[in-house]
Design a protein around this motif. Structure first.
Motif, mmCIF file in Angstrom:
data_model
loop_
_atom_site.group_PDB
_atom_site.id
_atom_site.type_symbol
_atom_site.label_atom_id
_atom_site.label_comp_id
_atom_site.label_asym_id
_atom_site.label_seq_id
_atom_site.Cartn_x
_atom_site.Cartn_y
_atom_site.Cartn_z
ATOM 1 N N THR A 5 0.871 -1.160 0.000
ATOM 2 C CA THR A 5 0.000 0.000 0.000
ATOM 3 C C THR A 5 0.913 1.216 0.000
ATOM 4 N N ALA A 6 0.353 2.361 -0.277
ATOM 5 C CA ALA A 6 1.147 3.587 -0.231
ATOM 6 C C ALA A 6 1.696 3.803 1.176
ATOM 7 N N ALA A 7 0.902 3.466 2.203
ATOM 8 C CA ALA A 7 1.355 3.643 3.593
ATOM 9 C C ALA A 7 2.528 2.717 3.909
ATOM 10 N N ALA A 8 2.466 1.470 3.422
ATOM 11 C CA ALA A 8 3.563 0.523 3.664
ATOM 12 C C ALA A 8 4.824 0.980 2.933
ATOM 13 N N LEU A 9 4.651 1.456 1.708
ATOM 14 C CA LEU A 9 5.796 1.957 0.952
ATOM 15 C C LEU A 9 6.395 3.172 1.656
ATOM 16 N N LYS A 10 5.545 4.058 2.127
ATOM 17 C CA LYS A 10 6.029 5.247 2.827
ATOM 18 C C LYS A 10 6.833 4.858 4.062
ATOM 19 N N ALA A 11 6.322 3.908 4.837
ATOM 20 C CA ALA A 11 7.020 3.483 6.049
ATOM 21 C C ALA A 11 8.380 2.870 5.716
ATOM 22 N N GLU A 12 8.419 2.034 4.704
ATOM 23 C CA GLU A 12 9.683 1.398 4.335
ATOM 24 C C GLU A 12 10.683 2.418 3.798
ATOM 25 N N LEU A 13 10.215 3.337 2.983
ATOM 26 C CA LEU A 13 11.103 4.387 2.481
ATOM 27 C C LEU A 13 11.626 5.248 3.624
ATOM 28 N N ASN A 14 10.737 5.625 4.555
ATOM 29 C CA ASN A 14 11.148 6.443 5.697
ATOM 30 C C ASN A 14 12.204 5.733 6.541
ATOM 31 N N ARG A 24 6.605 8.351 -6.942
ATOM 32 C CA ARG A 24 6.741 6.959 -6.487
ATOM 33 C C ARG A 24 5.373 6.348 -6.220
ATOM 34 N N GLU A 25 4.492 7.128 -5.595
ATOM 35 C CA GLU A 25 3.151 6.625 -5.314
ATOM 36 C C GLU A 25 2.378 6.374 -6.607
ATOM 37 N N THR A 26 2.516 7.257 -7.575
ATOM 38 C CA THR A 26 1.838 7.090 -8.866
ATOM 39 C C THR A 26 2.333 5.838 -9.587
ATOM 40 N N ILE A 27 3.647 5.615 -9.568
ATOM 41 C CA ILE A 27 4.219 4.435 -10.223
ATOM 42 C C ILE A 27 3.753 3.160 -9.527
ATOM 43 N N LEU A 28 3.728 3.161 -8.203
ATOM 44 C CA LEU A 28 3.198 2.003 -7.472
ATOM 45 C C LEU A 28 1.758 1.741 -7.883
ATOM 46 N N ASN A 29 0.959 2.786 -7.984
ATOM 47 C CA ASN A 29 -0.447 2.652 -8.355
ATOM 48 C C ASN A 29 -0.606 2.048 -9.754
ATOM 49 N N ILE A 30 0.245 2.445 -10.696
ATOM 50 C CA ILE A 30 0.190 1.888 -12.058
ATOM 51 C C ILE A 30 0.400 0.376 -11.990
ATOM 52 N N PHE A 31 1.418 -0.059 -11.241
ATOM 53 C CA PHE A 31 1.705 -1.495 -11.161
ATOM 54 C C PHE A 31 0.612 -2.250 -10.406
ATOM 55 N N GLN A 32 0.026 -1.629 -9.401
ATOM 56 C CA GLN A 32 -1.055 -2.303 -8.676
ATOM 57 C C GLN A 32 -2.277 -2.504 -9.551
ATOM 58 N N MET A 71 14.053 -2.900 -3.424
ATOM 59 C CA MET A 71 13.259 -3.055 -2.202
ATOM 60 C C MET A 71 12.418 -4.328 -2.229
ATOM 61 N N GLY A 72 12.298 -4.964 -3.385
ATOM 62 C CA GLY A 72 11.503 -6.183 -3.498
ATOM 63 C C GLY A 72 10.045 -5.938 -3.814
ATOM 64 N N ILE A 73 9.677 -4.712 -4.135
ATOM 65 C CA ILE A 73 8.295 -4.379 -4.469
ATOM 66 C C ILE A 73 7.989 -4.789 -5.904
ATOM 67 N N LEU A 74 8.951 -4.544 -6.789
ATOM 68 C CA LEU A 74 8.808 -4.925 -8.196
ATOM 69 C C LEU A 74 9.768 -6.060 -8.507
ATOM 70 N N ARG A 75 9.387 -6.872 -9.471
ATOM 71 C CA ARG A 75 10.294 -7.887 -10.018
ATOM 72 C C ARG A 75 10.887 -7.307 -11.290
ATOM 73 N N GLU A 76 12.188 -7.414 -11.417
ATOM 74 C CA GLU A 76 12.876 -6.994 -12.630
ATOM 75 C C GLU A 76 13.054 -8.246 -13.485
ATOM 76 N N LEU A 88 4.674 -6.279 -10.386
ATOM 77 C CA LEU A 88 4.638 -6.367 -8.926
ATOM 78 C C LEU A 88 5.225 -7.697 -8.491
ATOM 79 N N ASN A 89 5.972 -7.686 -7.421
ATOM 80 C CA ASN A 89 6.560 -8.894 -6.862
ATOM 81 C C ASN A 89 5.569 -9.454 -5.842
ATOM 82 N N THR A 90 4.796 -10.412 -6.255
ATOM 83 C CA THR A 90 3.823 -11.032 -5.363
ATOM 84 C C THR A 90 4.228 -12.467 -5.131
ATOM 85 N N MET A 91 4.514 -12.800 -3.899
ATOM 86 C CA MET A 91 4.827 -14.192 -3.572
ATOM 87 C C MET A 91 3.504 -14.947 -3.556
#
Length: 173
Positions: A5-14, A24-32, A71-76, A88-91
């Motif tokens: 979520t944007a909140a989880a990403l924010k916490a990890e970035l912080n 960053r939030e917009t790019i996350l939203n595109i992938f979600q 960070m493991g959010i996206l798979r390259e 998106l990197n979804t296990m």
């Protein structure tokens, strides 16, 4: 790995001393919101952002997808097209692998839990934290074989790949 979520990403970035920028939030939203099975290159992502009215530079897109991959959010993904793609990197339960035709670049996703289990076993054995596990199998599609691979023009695509492409089919000789 749970969907970010944007909140989880924010916490990890912080935690790492970075901040959640609107880009960053917009790019996350595109992938979600990317349909299952779709992968975007940085250029594809940039094009989609511009189409949606965002003025994010291509260099920002590159930096952001690299950061989110580390960070493991996206798979390259190293697919057959000569440049990286991202998803998106979804296990569990949506973890998957790829088969790619090296002639027409058609990518097929497949599930195999034993690959993921083996990866988890190996990372646990060495005390490592896994951020991604991917297997890419490079293939030749049946149509390319029937048409004379490896003697086909470099830009030849099978009819199945053309049907799934959003771009016009390449001209063949």
């Amino acid at each position: 790995m749970p969907l970010y979520t944007a909140a989880a990403l924010k916490a990890e970035l912080n935690d790492k001393g970075w901040r959640l920028t609107p880009q960053r939030e917009t790019i996350l939203n595109i992938f979600q919101n990317l349909p299952k099975g779709n992968h975007l290159s940085a250029e594809d992502l940039h094009h989609e952002l511009r189409k949606q009215g965002h003025s994010i530079s291509l260099s920002t897109v590159y930096r952001t997808v690299k950061l989110m991959s580390r960070m493991g959010i996206l798979r390259e993904l190293e697919l057959a097209e000569g440049h990286k793609h991202y998803e998106l990197n979804t296990m569990s339960p949506h973890h998957h692998h790829h088969m790619v035709c090296v002639q027409c670049n058609r990518t097929t996703e497949f599930d195999n839990d034993s690959i993921l289990k083996q990866a988890l076993k190996q990372t646990d054995k060495y005390g490592l934290q896994m951020i991604d596990c991917q297997l890419t199998i490079y293939t030749i599609c049946p149509e390319a074989l029937r048409r004379g691979y490896p003697g086909l023009p470099e830009n030849w695509m099978c009819s199945s790949a053309i049907a799934h492409s959003s771009e016009p089919p390449p001209r063949t000789k």
